[in-house]
Design a protein around this motif. Structure first.
Motif, PDB file in Angstrom:
ATOM      1  N   GLU A 101       1.919  50.349  34.970  1.00 44.99           N
ATOM      2  CA  GLU A 101       2.118  51.172  33.775  1.00 44.99           C
ATOM      3  C   GLU A 101       0.807  51.768  33.283  1.00 44.99           C
ATOM      4  OE1 GLU A 101       3.982  48.537  31.064  1.00 44.99           O
ATOM      5  OE2 GLU A 101       5.898  48.507  32.141  1.00 44.99           O
ATOM      6  N   ASN A 102      -0.286  51.025  33.413  1.00 42.07           N
ATOM      7  CA  ASN A 102      -1.583  51.514  32.956  1.00 42.07           C
ATOM      8  C   ASN A 102      -2.174  52.556  33.898  1.00 42.07           C
ATOM      9  OD1 ASN A 102      -1.501  49.859  30.721  1.00 42.07           O
ATOM     10  ND2 ASN A 102      -2.715  48.228  31.658  1.00 42.07           N
ATOM     11  N   GLN A 103      -1.984  52.358  35.234  1.00 46.15           N
ATOM     12  CA  GLN A 103      -2.633  53.244  36.195  1.00 46.15           C
ATOM     13  C   GLN A 103      -1.733  54.378  36.664  1.00 46.15           C
ATOM     14  OE1 GLN A 103      -5.305  52.012  39.102  1.00 46.15           O
ATOM     15  NE2 GLN A 103      -5.811  50.036  38.207  1.00 46.15           N
ATOM     16  N   HIS A 104      -0.405  54.143  36.683  1.00 43.89           N
ATOM     17  CA  HIS A 104       0.520  55.173  37.156  1.00 43.89           C
ATOM     18  C   HIS A 104       1.731  55.261  36.223  1.00 43.89           C
ATOM     19  CE1 HIS A 104      -1.371  56.109  41.028  1.00 43.89           C
ATOM     20  NE2 HIS A 104      -1.689  54.838  41.079  1.00 43.89           N
ATOM     21  N   PRO A 105       1.512  55.624  34.964  1.00 43.35           N
ATOM     22  CA  PRO A 105       2.621  55.619  34.002  1.00 43.35           C
ATOM     23  C   PRO A 105       3.728  56.608  34.334  1.00 43.35           C
ATOM     24  CG  PRO A 105       0.690  56.703  33.088  1.00 43.35           C
ATOM     25  CD  PRO A 105       0.251  56.056  34.359  1.00 43.35           C
ATOM     26  N   SER A 106       3.430  57.646  35.106  1.00 45.25           N
ATOM     27  CA  SER A 106       4.449  58.657  35.398  1.00 45.25           C
ATOM     28  C   SER A 106       5.040  58.518  36.806  1.00 45.25           C
ATOM     29  CB  SER A 106       3.831  60.060  35.241  1.00 45.25           C
ATOM     30  OG  SER A 106       2.777  60.244  36.174  1.00 45.25           O
ATOM     31  N   ARG A 107       4.687  57.469  37.510  1.00 46.58           N
ATOM     32  CA  ARG A 107       5.103  57.328  38.904  1.00 46.58           C
ATOM     33  C   ARG A 107       5.905  56.051  39.099  1.00 46.58           C
ATOM     34  NH1 ARG A 107       0.641  57.048  43.745  1.00 46.58           N
ATOM     35  NH2 ARG A 107       1.917  55.988  45.310  1.00 46.58           N
ATOM     36  N   MET A 108       7.123  56.201  39.667  1.00 50.82           N
ATOM     37  CA  MET A 108       7.945  55.032  39.951  1.00 50.82           C
ATOM     38  C   MET A 108       7.401  54.318  41.184  1.00 50.82           C
ATOM     39  SD  MET A 108      10.314  53.887  38.114  1.00 50.82           S
ATOM     40  CE  MET A 108      11.681  53.010  38.777  1.00 50.82           C
ATOM     41  N   GLU A 109       7.182  53.016  41.067  1.00 48.92           N
ATOM     42  CA  GLU A 109       6.693  52.229  42.187  1.00 48.92           C
ATOM     43  C   GLU A 109       7.676  51.093  42.451  1.00 48.92           C
ATOM     44  OE1 GLU A 109       4.062  52.473  44.141  1.00 48.92           O
ATOM     45  OE2 GLU A 109       2.833  54.011  43.174  1.00 48.92           O
ATOM     46  N   PRO A 110       8.356  51.078  43.606  1.00 51.51           N
ATOM     47  CA  PRO A 110       9.275  49.973  43.901  1.00 51.51           C
ATOM     48  C   PRO A 110       8.518  48.645  43.988  1.00 51.51           C
ATOM     49  CG  PRO A 110       9.568  51.800  45.440  1.00 51.51           C
ATOM     50  CD  PRO A 110       8.308  52.071  44.694  1.00 51.51           C
ATOM     51  N   LEU A 111       9.170  47.584  43.535  1.00 56.53           N
ATOM     52  CA  LEU A 111       8.636  46.235  43.679  1.00 56.53           C
ATOM     53  C   LEU A 111       9.529  45.486  44.660  1.00 56.53           C
ATOM     54  CD1 LEU A 111       7.863  45.281  39.958  1.00 56.53           C
ATOM     55  CD2 LEU A 111       6.333  46.330  41.637  1.00 56.53           C
ATOM     56  N   ILE A 112       8.912  44.877  45.663  1.00 52.39           N
ATOM     57  CA  ILE A 112       9.667  44.217  46.729  1.00 52.39           C
ATOM     58  C   ILE A 112       9.721  42.709  46.474  1.00 52.39           C
ATOM     59  CG2 ILE A 112       9.870  43.851  49.211  1.00 52.39           C
ATOM     60  CD1 ILE A 112      10.151  46.768  48.355  1.00 52.39           C
ATOM     61  N   PRO A 113      10.923  42.152  46.277  1.00 52.68           N
ATOM     62  CA  PRO A 113      11.053  40.696  46.166  1.00 52.68           C
ATOM     63  C   PRO A 113      11.084  40.082  47.555  1.00 52.68           C
ATOM     64  CG  PRO A 113      13.200  41.700  45.930  1.00 52.68           C
ATOM     65  CD  PRO A 113      12.215  42.848  46.115  1.00 52.68           C
ATOM     66  N   GLY A 114      11.354  38.776  47.631  1.00 54.96           N
ATOM     67  CA  GLY A 114      11.511  38.208  48.964  1.00 54.96           C
ATOM     68  C   GLY A 114      10.868  36.866  49.198  1.00 54.96           C
ATOM     69  N   GLY A 115      10.404  36.206  48.138  1.00 54.09           N
ATOM     70  CA  GLY A 115       9.919  34.852  48.339  1.00 54.09           C
ATOM     71  C   GLY A 115       8.477  34.752  48.781  1.00 54.09           C
ATOM     72  N   SER A 116       8.166  33.618  49.424  1.00 58.48           N
ATOM     73  CA  SER A 116       6.777  33.218  49.648  1.00 58.48           C
ATOM     74  C   SER A 116       6.215  33.575  51.012  1.00 58.48           C
ATOM     75  CB  SER A 116       6.667  31.695  49.468  1.00 58.48           C
ATOM     76  OG  SER A 116       7.528  31.031  50.394  1.00 58.48           O
ATOM     77  N   ALA A 117       7.049  34.063  51.932  1.00 59.20           N
ATOM     78  CA  ALA A 117       6.600  34.287  53.308  1.00 59.20           C
ATOM     79  C   ALA A 117       6.759  35.735  53.723  1.00 59.20           C
ATOM     80  CB  ALA A 117       7.380  33.387  54.268  1.00 59.20           C
ATOM     81  N   ALA A 118       5.947  36.141  54.681  1.00 64.97           N
ATOM     82  CA  ALA A 118       5.975  37.526  55.146  1.00 64.97           C
ATOM     83  C   ALA A 118       7.326  37.893  55.742  1.00 64.97           C
ATOM     84  CB  ALA A 118       4.863  37.763  56.166  1.00 64.97           C
ATOM     85  N   VAL A 119       7.914  36.992  56.547  1.00 67.15           N
ATOM     86  CA  VAL A 119       9.172  37.340  57.214  1.00 67.15           C
ATOM     87  C   VAL A 119      10.308  37.544  56.223  1.00 67.15           C
ATOM     88  CG1 VAL A 119       8.642  36.378  59.480  1.00 67.15           C
ATOM     89  CG2 VAL A 119       9.580  34.885  57.705  1.00 67.15           C
ATOM     90  N   THR A 120      10.343  36.745  55.144  1.00 67.90           N
ATOM     91  CA  THR A 120      11.417  36.920  54.173  1.00 67.90           C
ATOM     92  C   THR A 120      11.176  38.167  53.321  1.00 67.90           C
ATOM     93  OG1 THR A 120      10.318  35.336  52.689  1.00 67.90           O
ATOM     94  CG2 THR A 120      12.087  34.498  54.091  1.00 67.90           C
ATOM     95  N   ARG A 121       9.943  38.481  53.012  1.00 66.97           N
ATOM     96  CA  ARG A 121       9.652  39.732  52.292  1.00 66.97           C
ATOM     97  C   ARG A 121      10.012  40.932  53.164  1.00 66.97           C
ATOM     98  NH1 ARG A 121       7.551  39.873  46.691  1.00 66.97           N
ATOM     99  NH2 ARG A 121       7.152  37.662  46.305  1.00 66.97           N
ATOM    100  N   ALA A 122       9.647  40.884  54.440  1.00 68.93           N
ATOM    101  CA  ALA A 122       9.955  41.995  55.342  1.00 68.93           C
ATOM    102  C   ALA A 122      11.460  42.137  55.527  1.00 68.93           C
ATOM    103  CB  ALA A 122       9.276  41.774  56.688  1.00 68.93           C
ATOM    104  N   MET A 123      12.164  41.020  55.551  1.00 64.39           N
ATOM    105  CA  MET A 123      13.613  41.018  55.677  1.00 64.39           C
ATOM    106  C   MET A 123      14.250  41.767  54.506  1.00 64.39           C
ATOM    107  SD  MET A 123      15.999  37.593  56.021  1.00 64.39           S
ATOM    108  CE  MET A 123      15.811  37.095  54.292  1.00 64.39           C
ATOM    109  N   VAL A 124      13.763  41.520  53.305  1.00 64.86           N
ATOM    110  CA  VAL A 124      14.280  42.194  52.117  1.00 64.86           C
ATOM    111  C   VAL A 124      13.852  43.665  52.100  1.00 64.86           C
ATOM    112  CG1 VAL A 124      14.175  42.256  49.595  1.00 64.86           C
ATOM    113  CG2 VAL A 124      14.398  40.070  50.781  1.00 64.86           C
TER     114      VAL A 124
END
Length: 296
Positions: A157-180
């Motif tokens: 919000e402070n650096q890109h107030p006019s730009r939508m940035e997706p947030l990726i969930p997915g837990g603690s590991a790379a494979v589960t984040r990549a899966m999501v």
């Protein structure tokens, strides 16, 4: 639970107890905030530009030891490949160039996973150390943001107030984040390779771990596994994240290899493509020995 005792090194039997996982950051919030702010100043390509640009199948490749047995079968699946952490270098050493390399670790230890390649698009989280982006200068980079970082919303919000940035969930590991992450990219069939979450013949990864691993035994659906604590958390993440991908988004999920997550996935009703080759050979040899013994 007492029907499945665990044997300690001293030969004692102790009962199984319920496993409770609690995630903790390996780095300070301040370090992660500085990493995110540094990444944003680079004005990198946003993950938003990848949303719904893909289709079909994708293989997400982790660094579990079963990958040593079945990596050659990834080509049979077809589609794209997202290699996580050290799996990228493992595949490159075997003349397999993945379309994507994925990493979201904030610790500088992850820098040893980075190998620049002109044909790979690097899916690098903004929480990764600034040196990551320096090492990949001139490469194709897509910067994404990890949901769960304490101050990520405020920083955006402070650096890109006019730009939508997706947030990726997915837990603690790379494979589960990549899966999501694969689902909003448009993939509707996800294959997991090297996503073991347990040791195989004492091995924790396809190569030596970057840290000294603690060890514990876990009982899952009447089978015991040797794991590190973070592996148990990764399996718990899979248990929570996989059903919505299938039931809500209609993603077909197939797990390859052998280990805690493949065993868990099978119990949850997901497609599981067999055991690791070394396990198959061991079982075949054991069966043959029993046949020979019975013929004496």
């Amino acid at each position: 639970m007492a029907d499945y005792p665990i044997i300690t090194q001293r030969g004692e039997e102790v009962p199984w107890v319920e496993l409770r996982c609690k995630s903790m950051l390996a780095n300070t919030v301040e370090d992660i905030d500085r990493n995110i702010e540094s990444a944003l100043r680079r004005n990198l390509v946003s993950f938003q530009e990848l949303v719904e640009t893909k289709s079909g199948a994708v293989s997400i490749v982790g660094s579990g030891p079963s990958l040593k047995d079945n990596w050659q079968r990834i080509a049979e699946v077809g589609g794209d490949v997202i290699a996580c952490n050290a799996a990228c270098q493992f595949l490159l050493a075997r003349d397999v160039v993945p379309q994507y390399m994925f990493c979201f670790d904030a610790d500088p230890l992850m820098l040893e996973f980075i190998t620049p390649h002109p044909d790979i698009t690097y899916l690098i989280a903004s929480r990764c150390p600034p040196q990551t982006f320096d090492l990949l200068q001139g490469c194709k980079i897509v910067c994404w943001h990890a949901q769960g970082d304490e101050n990520i919303n405020t920083i955006l919000e402070n650096q890109h107030p006019s730009r939508m940035e997706p947030l990726i969930p997915g837990g603690s590991a790379a494979v589960t984040r990549a899966m999501v992450m694969a689902q909003p990219m448009g993939y509707r069939e996800i294959h997991l390779w090297g996503c073991d979450s347990s040791f195989l013949n004492g091995d924790t990864h396809i190569r030596t771990s970057t840290t000294q691993e603690k060890r514990l035994q876990i009982l899952c659906n009447n089978r015991a596994f040797h794991c590190a604590p973070w592996m148990a958390q990764q399996a718990q993440d899979f248990k929570v994240l996989a059903p919505p991908l299938r039931d809500t988004f209609g993603v077909k999920l197939i797990v390859h290899g052998d280990g805690l997550i493949p065993h868990l996935a099978k119990a949850m009703g997901f497609d599981v493509d067999g055991e690791a080759r070394s396990t198959q050979l061991w079982r075949a040899a054991t069966t043959k020995a029993r046949i020979l013994w019975s013929q004496l």
